[in-house]
Design a protein around this motif. Structure first.
Motif, PDB file in Angstrom:
ATOM      1  N   ALA A   1      11.011  -2.688  -6.732  1.00  0.00           N
ATOM      2  CA  ALA A   1      10.177  -1.583  -6.247  1.00  0.00           C
ATOM      3  C   ALA A   1      10.974  -0.290  -6.162  1.00  0.00           C
ATOM      4  O   ALA A   1      10.479   0.785  -6.527  1.00  0.00           O
ATOM      5  CB  ALA A   1       9.599  -1.946  -4.886  1.00  0.00           C
ATOM      6  N   SER A   2      12.217  -0.379  -5.679  1.00  0.00           N
ATOM      7  CA  SER A   2      13.043   0.830  -5.580  1.00  0.00           C
ATOM      8  C   SER A   2      13.373   1.379  -6.960  1.00  0.00           C
ATOM      9  O   SER A   2      13.470   2.599  -7.150  1.00  0.00           O
ATOM     10  CB  SER A   2      14.327   0.535  -4.799  1.00  0.00           C
ATOM     11  N   ARG A   3      13.514   0.493  -7.944  1.00  0.00           N
ATOM     12  CA  ARG A   3      13.778   0.936  -9.311  1.00  0.00           C
ATOM     13  C   ARG A   3      12.589   1.709  -9.866  1.00  0.00           C
ATOM     14  O   ARG A   3      12.751   2.743 -10.523  1.00  0.00           O
ATOM     15  CB  ARG A   3      14.081  -0.285 -10.194  1.00  0.00           C
ATOM     16  N   ARG A   4      11.374   1.242  -9.604  1.00  0.00           N
ATOM     17  CA  ARG A   4      10.176   1.935 -10.060  1.00  0.00           C
ATOM     18  C   ARG A   4      10.081   3.323  -9.432  1.00  0.00           C
ATOM     19  O   ARG A   4       9.735   4.312 -10.087  1.00  0.00           O
ATOM     20  CB  ARG A   4       8.932   1.110  -9.717  1.00  0.00           C
ATOM     21  N   LEU A   5      10.402   3.408  -8.131  1.00  0.00           N
ATOM     22  CA  LEU A   5      10.355   4.697  -7.447  1.00  0.00           C
ATOM     23  C   LEU A   5      11.397   5.653  -8.005  1.00  0.00           C
ATOM     24  O   LEU A   5      11.133   6.850  -8.185  1.00  0.00           O
ATOM     25  CB  LEU A   5      10.569   4.502  -5.945  1.00  0.00           C
ATOM     26  N   LEU A   6      12.585   5.143  -8.283  1.00  0.00           N
ATOM     27  CA  LEU A   6      13.642   5.989  -8.827  1.00  0.00           C
ATOM     28  C   LEU A   6      13.258   6.539 -10.195  1.00  0.00           C
ATOM     29  O   LEU A   6      13.432   7.732 -10.469  1.00  0.00           O
ATOM     30  CB  LEU A   6      14.942   5.196  -8.925  1.00  0.00           C
ATOM     31  N   LEU A   7      12.717   5.680 -11.059  1.00  0.00           N
ATOM     32  CA  LEU A   7      12.325   6.122 -12.398  1.00  0.00           C
ATOM     33  C   LEU A   7      11.215   7.175 -12.323  1.00  0.00           C
ATOM     34  O   LEU A   7      11.224   8.166 -13.075  1.00  0.00           O
ATOM     35  CB  LEU A   7      11.868   4.919 -13.234  1.00  0.00           C
TER      36      LEU A   7
ATOM     37  N   HIS B   1       0.831  -1.204   0.000  1.00  0.00           N
ATOM     38  CA  HIS B   1       0.000   0.000   0.000  1.00  0.00           C
ATOM     39  C   HIS B   1       0.869   1.259   0.000  1.00  0.00           C
ATOM     40  O   HIS B   1       0.556   2.245  -0.679  1.00  0.00           O
ATOM     41  CB  HIS B   1      -0.917   0.008   1.210  1.00  0.00           C
ATOM     42  N   SER B   2       1.949   1.225   0.768  1.00  0.00           N
ATOM     43  CA  SER B   2       2.856   2.373   0.830  1.00  0.00           C
ATOM     44  C   SER B   2       3.503   2.636  -0.522  1.00  0.00           C
ATOM     45  O   SER B   2       3.613   3.791  -0.956  1.00  0.00           O
ATOM     46  CB  SER B   2       3.935   2.131   1.884  1.00  0.00           C
ATOM     47  N   LEU B   3       3.945   1.578  -1.195  1.00  0.00           N
ATOM     48  CA  LEU B   3       4.588   1.738  -2.500  1.00  0.00           C
ATOM     49  C   LEU B   3       3.599   2.279  -3.529  1.00  0.00           C
ATOM     50  O   LEU B   3       3.957   3.116  -4.370  1.00  0.00           O
ATOM     51  CB  LEU B   3       5.163   0.393  -2.955  1.00  0.00           C
ATOM     52  N   TRP B   4       2.345   1.803  -3.470  1.00  0.00           N
ATOM     53  CA  TRP B   4       1.327   2.305  -4.390  1.00  0.00           C
ATOM     54  C   TRP B   4       1.075   3.795  -4.149  1.00  0.00           C
ATOM     55  O   TRP B   4       1.008   4.593  -5.089  1.00  0.00           O
ATOM     56  CB  TRP B   4       0.028   1.527  -4.215  1.00  0.00           C
ATOM     57  N   ALA B   5       0.950   4.173  -2.862  1.00  0.00           N
ATOM     58  CA  ALA B   5       0.724   5.581  -2.527  1.00  0.00           C
ATOM     59  C   ALA B   5       1.913   6.442  -2.959  1.00  0.00           C
ATOM     60  O   ALA B   5       1.732   7.569  -3.454  1.00  0.00           O
ATOM     61  CB  ALA B   5       0.486   5.724  -1.023  1.00  0.00           C
ATOM     62  N   LEU B   6       3.119   5.928  -2.793  1.00  0.00           N
ATOM     63  CA  LEU B   6       4.312   6.660  -3.208  1.00  0.00           C
ATOM     64  C   LEU B   6       4.273   6.984  -4.701  1.00  0.00           C
ATOM     65  O   LEU B   6       4.485   8.137  -5.117  1.00  0.00           O
ATOM     66  CB  LEU B   6       5.556   5.832  -2.886  1.00  0.00           C
TER      67      LEU B   6
END
Length: 249
Positions: A135-141, A107-112
């Protein structure tokens, strides 16, 4: 927080040319933290999350606009939530902090991702368990695409490889000397160790000592910090003895 040495701080501020001289490509402390990319800020030991919160709030002053603060419930139950009074002392306008609570890591990753892609905030800070590499790669991109810096506050057990721009290990330090009251705490101080960095790999392993400037509500680098405990005060010798105490009744 206790008393430090009496050496004056305020030697280097963020982006000081003298500090940049020793790093690659002109990059200087804090190497994009709070300005760009995905940064992981980890506890040095259990219970340091409160210190991490103050550290990143002061760092986030480098960006304008609102801050989205995402908190995973498991960490909030262990460490509590942000206090309005604390936010006010570290942020010029604490009303511009959007608080989001989530149940699970997914849920946190989706909200991010949703907040980053909205491009409606200046920065995103999230307290959560460590995401995996994908997941960290998706956030970085997403951070790079929309120009929104992301800071992840992680527990002390965080380790292993991720796609983050940098990883920091932060712990609180004794406060600075209070020149108005030697028995009172001074400016809050932190020790931030750079564990991993793509921008400044030559600085990995280095410790940076910083403190909060209450006038500008920003961090500044500190030199001359004491590395030992302050000497104990000598016991005051009372004049006379118990038999010569004056009667008052």
């Amino acid at each position: 927080m206790g008393k430090m040495d009496q050496i004056h701080p305020a030697v280097f501020r963020f982006g000081d040319a003298s500090e940049a001289a020793g790093s690659q490509a002109g990059h200087s402390f804090p190497f994009g933290l709070g300005e760009s990319g995905l940064h992981e800020v980890c506890e040095s030991r259990f219970g340091d999350l409160a210190a991490l919160s103050g550290f990143v709030l002061a760092t986030a002053q480098l960006r304008s606009g609102a801050i989205a603060w995402i908190g995973q419930r498991v960490l909030s139950s262990e460490h509590g939530t942000l206090m309005m009074a604390g936010q006010a002392s570290l942020r010029r306008d604490c009303r511009h902090i959007l608080s989001i609570r989530t149940q699970t890591l997914s849920h946190s990753l989706w909200a991010l991702e949703e907040v980053i892609c909205s491009a409606a905030v200046g920065a995103v800070i999230a307290e959560l368990e460590q995401p995996d590499f994908t997941a960290s790669r998706r956030l970085l991109l997403a951070s790079e695409r929309y120009g929104v810096p992301v800071i992840l506050l992680l527990p002390f057990r965080a380790e292993g490889a991720t796609a983050a721009t940098a990883r920091w290990r932060v712990q609180p330090e004794p406060s600075s000397f209070n020149r108005f009251d030697p028995h009172a705490p001074g400016n809050a101080r932190w020790c931030a160790q750079l564990e991993r960095s793509r921008m400044a790999p030559d600085q990995v392993g280095r410790r940076f000592y910083v403190e909060l400037d209450h006038e500008t509500l920003s961090l500044r680098m500190v030199s001359g910090m004491a590395t030992h405990a302050p000497a104990s005060r000598p016991k005051r010798k009372d004049k006379g003895n118990s038999e010569t105490i004056r009667a008052t009744g």
